[in-house]
Design a protein around this motif. Sequence first.
Motif, PDB file in Angstrom:
ATOM      1  N   ASP A 145       0.805  -1.219   0.000  1.00  0.00           N
ATOM      2  CA  ASP A 145       0.000   0.000   0.000  1.00  0.00           C
ATOM      3  C   ASP A 145       0.839   1.271   0.000  1.00  0.00           C
ATOM      4  OD1 ASP A 145       0.264  -1.099   2.937  1.00  0.00           O
ATOM      5  OD2 ASP A 145      -0.014   1.063   3.135  1.00  0.00           O
ATOM      6  N   ILE A 146       2.136   1.183   0.255  1.00  0.00           N
ATOM      7  CA  ILE A 146       2.995   2.369   0.191  1.00  0.00           C
ATOM      8  C   ILE A 146       2.981   2.970  -1.215  1.00  0.00           C
ATOM      9  CG2 ILE A 146       5.425   3.087   0.206  1.00  0.00           C
ATOM     10  CD1 ILE A 146       5.864   1.222   2.564  1.00  0.00           C
ATOM     11  N   TYR A 147       2.778   2.139  -2.217  1.00  0.00           N
ATOM     12  CA  TYR A 147       2.917   2.541  -3.611  1.00  0.00           C
ATOM     13  C   TYR A 147       1.540   2.868  -4.176  1.00  0.00           C
ATOM     14  CZ  TYR A 147       7.479   0.779  -2.646  1.00  0.00           C
ATOM     15  OH  TYR A 147       8.710   0.595  -2.065  1.00  0.00           O
ATOM     16  N   ASP A 161       3.952  12.761   1.262  1.00  0.00           N
ATOM     17  CA  ASP A 161       4.586  12.172   0.088  1.00  0.00           C
ATOM     18  C   ASP A 161       6.042  11.824   0.392  1.00  0.00           C
ATOM     19  OD1 ASP A 161       2.281  12.449  -1.388  1.00  0.00           O
ATOM     20  OD2 ASP A 161       2.838  14.409  -2.186  1.00  0.00           O
ATOM     21  N   PHE A 162       6.488  10.714  -0.164  1.00  0.00           N
ATOM     22  CA  PHE A 162       7.861  10.269   0.057  1.00  0.00           C
ATOM     23  C   PHE A 162       8.855  11.091  -0.757  1.00  0.00           C
ATOM     24  CE2 PHE A 162      11.425   7.256  -0.568  1.00  0.00           C
ATOM     25  CZ  PHE A 162      11.728   7.018   0.758  1.00  0.00           C
ATOM     26  N   PHE A 163       8.448  11.485  -1.982  1.00  0.00           N
ATOM     27  CA  PHE A 163       9.302  12.292  -2.848  1.00  0.00           C
ATOM     28  C   PHE A 163       8.724  13.700  -2.987  1.00  0.00           C
ATOM     29  CE2 PHE A 163      10.526   8.038  -4.315  1.00  0.00           C
ATOM     30  CZ  PHE A 163      11.905   8.164  -4.431  1.00  0.00           C
ATOM     31  N   GLU A 164       9.566  14.627  -3.376  1.00  0.00           N
ATOM     32  CA  GLU A 164       9.097  15.968  -3.691  1.00  0.00           C
ATOM     33  C   GLU A 164       8.113  15.905  -4.861  1.00  0.00           C
ATOM     34  OE1 GLU A 164      12.709  18.007  -4.566  1.00  0.00           O
ATOM     35  OE2 GLU A 164      13.116  18.542  -2.467  1.00  0.00           O
ATOM     36  N   ARG A 205       3.671   6.974  -0.427  1.00  0.00           N
ATOM     37  CA  ARG A 205       3.428   7.523   0.903  1.00  0.00           C
ATOM     38  C   ARG A 205       3.643   6.425   1.935  1.00  0.00           C
ATOM     39  NH1 ARG A 205      -2.000  11.345   0.266  1.00  0.00           N
ATOM     40  NH2 ARG A 205      -0.979  13.006  -0.937  1.00  0.00           N
ATOM     41  N   VAL A 206       4.598   6.634   2.828  1.00  0.00           N
ATOM     42  CA  VAL A 206       4.797   5.720   3.940  1.00  0.00           C
ATOM     43  C   VAL A 206       3.943   6.184   5.118  1.00  0.00           C
ATOM     44  CG1 VAL A 206       6.484   4.659   5.471  1.00  0.00           C
ATOM     45  CG2 VAL A 206       7.131   5.247   3.137  1.00  0.00           C
TER      46      VAL A 206
END
Length: 524
Positions: free
Chosen positions: A138-140, A458-461, A452-453
Amino acid sequence: MNTPARLLAGLALGAVAVGVLPATANAGTADRDVVTTDKGAVRGSSANGLRSFQGVPYAAAPVGDLRFRSPQPATAWEGVRDATTPGGACAQPGGLPVGVPTTNEDCLYLNVTAPARADDLPVIVWIHPADMMFGSGDIYGTGRLAKDAVVVTPNYRLGALGFLTDPSLDSGSVNGSGSLGVEDQQAALRWVQRNIEAFGGDANNVTIMGESGGGYGVCDQLASPKAAGLFDRAIIESAPCGAGGGSRTREAAIDDGEAVVKAALASETCEGLDTATCLRTVDAKTLVDAYGAWGSPRPVSGTPLLPLPVEEALRTGKFNRVPVLIGVNHDEANGMIGGMELAPEATPIPPEGYRAAVEQYFPGEDPDRIMAKYPLSAYGNSAGLALSTALTDRDWALATHDTATGLSKWTRTYMFELARQETPWFNGYPVKPSFPVWSQHMAELPYIFDMRVTPGVDFFEPLTAAQARLGERMITTWTRFAETGDPGWDRVRSGDANVRSIKPGRWCETEFVGDHELAFWRSL
């Protein structure tokens, strides 16, 4: 997964329990949110033209006596099961931001994202990355990837719980111990075969896709006779499985797990118990802690699951021959070396330290030859950038090229490279290495997924407008391959990889062999 993320602060994602709702459905469009699987009905949610079903069990919880055993069928339920929140991540240590530190073992769940009016669409099953040690499906976020495909993201057992090898546990699987994580992936693929048509997907057009550790999972499924018929195409990102990284010998796996077995037997819980009972009884934290955070577990070869080591299966054509799209990033190692600079009290490699670094990372090789091929003067006097470039060329470009050309002897194979450019950096982390990371390991992920962890973070910019356009084109290309087995460029032929450069603007064939000094590395 060698990235600067290993050196950043860990993030946590809470596991959310899944309940069962009364067997009633709302009238009107809400009925599309209820789908009946072979174990019972599930209610998902709809938004922005997509339907989402999360936390759907594809196998029984591997707890108690089912720990260290092959995945078993999930229990059927009555009524309509809530499928609006993900199931818990599988047990894993802390230490990686794309990980979910937890000792939870009730984790064999998957998520399905489908266009609202899906009908016989291609199916993409994403085997999540992170060394088979960290992460969850689900992180992806798959909202963009699911525009014209049904996307499935399963969890699978990781680290010690998924790959511990010990003779006492061999009775838990017809394959012996040590490969349960890959068995879980196959159980999820069998669930797809039984159920995906109810979600609008075509069970006869399934693509397995993975990056890094998940890419090695794709390699394992290619090499596994037990996966025959469960998928029709394969996408491999940053996982050169023809270079020996897809599996390990039983002896190596047993050695890798000795510390775990020793720690379990030393616990008070296991006093007077035989080894197998001990390992199935001791708390998961003991197993996770003893295995550590930086292993790279792989399934065991020489079993019915993997009769041959993965690289041998691919080399000899004894694998599931489906079309393959395989790729690498232009600057894979930049994040690993650059990330080391970001550790507390760390500093960049000084120019005078270049030789020592080359000797460390290329033991047994001639440092003078390597330094002459990758002189500091060609890299702005940056030892970190020179070393990263050499490592990328040897460990990633060469190995991926060899994998692609090897596969091409037996099946239709296409190769790509994410080209050098400014790629999204990690969100909320202002410090960067002393040299550009460019298309580092993981750099392609934000173009395809909304990662999103932590919920809402958001994990990245955010992607720039140009990056968003590139992401849309990549997703269209990946989906085209999933649908047809052809990404839109010439296939790899023996001795001529025909690598397509993925970048803004025109996607041309790149001078891959010369750019990455493959002749030099083959000469050593």
